[in-house]
Design an enzyme around this catalytic site. Sequence first.
Site, mmCIF file in Angstrom:
data_model
loop_
_atom_site.group_PDB
_atom_site.id
_atom_site.type_symbol
_atom_site.label_atom_id
_atom_site.label_comp_id
_atom_site.label_asym_id
_atom_site.label_seq_id
_atom_site.Cartn_x
_atom_site.Cartn_y
_atom_site.Cartn_z
ATOM 1 N N LYS A 1 -10.370 7.499 -0.762
ATOM 2 C CA LYS A 1 -9.077 7.527 -1.446
ATOM 3 C C LYS A 1 -8.706 8.961 -1.800
ATOM 4 C CE LYS A 1 -7.948 3.111 -1.855
ATOM 5 N NZ LYS A 1 -6.665 2.599 -1.303
ATOM 6 N N ASP B 1 -7.115 7.253 2.869
ATOM 7 C CA ASP B 1 -5.952 6.547 2.324
ATOM 8 C C ASP B 1 -5.311 7.403 1.258
ATOM 9 O OD1 ASP B 1 -4.009 4.839 1.534
ATOM 10 O OD2 ASP B 1 -5.342 3.164 1.035
ATOM 11 N N GLU C 1 -4.358 6.166 6.318
ATOM 12 C CA GLU C 1 -3.417 5.160 5.815
ATOM 13 C C GLU C 1 -2.329 5.803 4.970
ATOM 14 O OE1 GLU C 1 -4.650 1.608 3.510
ATOM 15 O OE2 GLU C 1 -6.549 1.853 4.552
ATOM 16 N N ASP D 1 0.473 0.943 5.468
ATOM 17 C CA ASP D 1 -0.003 -0.057 4.506
ATOM 18 C C ASP D 1 1.162 -0.488 3.621
ATOM 19 O OD1 ASP D 1 -1.267 -1.671 2.723
ATOM 20 O OD2 ASP D 1 -2.685 -0.196 1.957
ATOM 21 N N LYS E 1 -2.562 -7.101 4.684
ATOM 22 C CA LYS E 1 -3.225 -7.612 3.478
ATOM 23 C C LYS E 1 -2.574 -8.945 3.125
ATOM 24 C CE LYS E 1 -4.396 -3.112 1.505
ATOM 25 N NZ LYS E 1 -4.003 -2.075 0.528
#
Length: 375
Positions: free
Chosen positions: A168, A196, A222, A247, A271
């Site tokens: 992240k 991400d 992402e 995303d 998701k």
Amino acid sequence: MTTTNTMTTILKIEIYLLKIPYPHPFRIALASMDSAHNIVVRIHDSDGIVGIGEGCPPRFITGEAPETAFAAARLYANILVGKNPLEIETRLAELESFMLNNTAVRCAYDIALYDLLAKHANLPLYALLGGTKRVIYSNRTIGMDTSENMAATASSLVAAGARYLKIKLGNGLALDLARVRAIRYAVGPGIPFRLDANQSWDESTANSALSAMADLGVQVCEQPLAHWNEAGLKRVRERSPIPIMADETLFDTHDAFRLASNATVDYFNIKLAKCAGIHNALKINAIAEAVGIRCMLGGMSESLIGVSAGAHLLCACPNISLADLDSPFHFMEDPTFGGVDFQPDGAVTLHDAPGHGADVKPEWREKSQRVEVTA
Ligand code: MG
């Protein structure tokens, strides 16, 4: 064996709001989280079968808060009771036409209806979906922290056997580059990185960061830009040495079709909480597959119920080639049981119980906020 008993009706729906604490805050660019608040629904039908589903509503992504999700779940339950749960297409269309959005809550109902259908068919969910059981290797995820702490976390995850690391990011070029370099130095070559940025870079930062990270073993990045900036995302993709994944820009089939038509990205992150469940995930994956876009099955902060549903779906969709399903590792205690086995190396193994196989522990049913809606 019962497959299409048209007399089957929904008698009762239990709704739970699970508050699941984390041992320490998990930070991403959009928020710092100290717990998950997940909606679980348990749909009882007139054949004595119970379908179980979960949705994880993150207010900063789907716009759902725990309180609104619980209220929405109750409103949707009123639409469903008394009707045939096996007519999934019709039931889900009714939920969407009654009240738009609320995708994590509708995801809980979608998973519960598929679980119920699979239990009627006496099949594990992956088999109902036409899939083949296989071991899935999820990445393990490293939240935002100092470079040193993220490198130390990476080392411990790789020591536990992790094959893929998700990192992240989101504090600008210098710190994000230092983080990725420190983690690569700590774990050595051979472990693919999935980055991400959670919408936190602007276009020039994304261009510079992705160029600078070209030789650091990054498999995919992402959502480098804000969710609304699709033109920028396409320009970043065209310059980037690293494949780009959508995303937060990708929720539903309409987004998937537009992104695929415009060649905006290389990968989709599907998701269940964003697309309202398995039914739409299958459609999004089909759109992606038709144009050569590969998919990741990602998650929010689901327990074993949501993660198991995702793993079963993944086994039915070879085009979903990446798995980001490690959310139960962030919990102090998982309020659920059954479903998939999860190993510290990220290996997810399915079982052959009917449905997805997971449920809420009885003690968590007792202590959580709950309501019942009956026909
Ligand atoms: Mg993401």
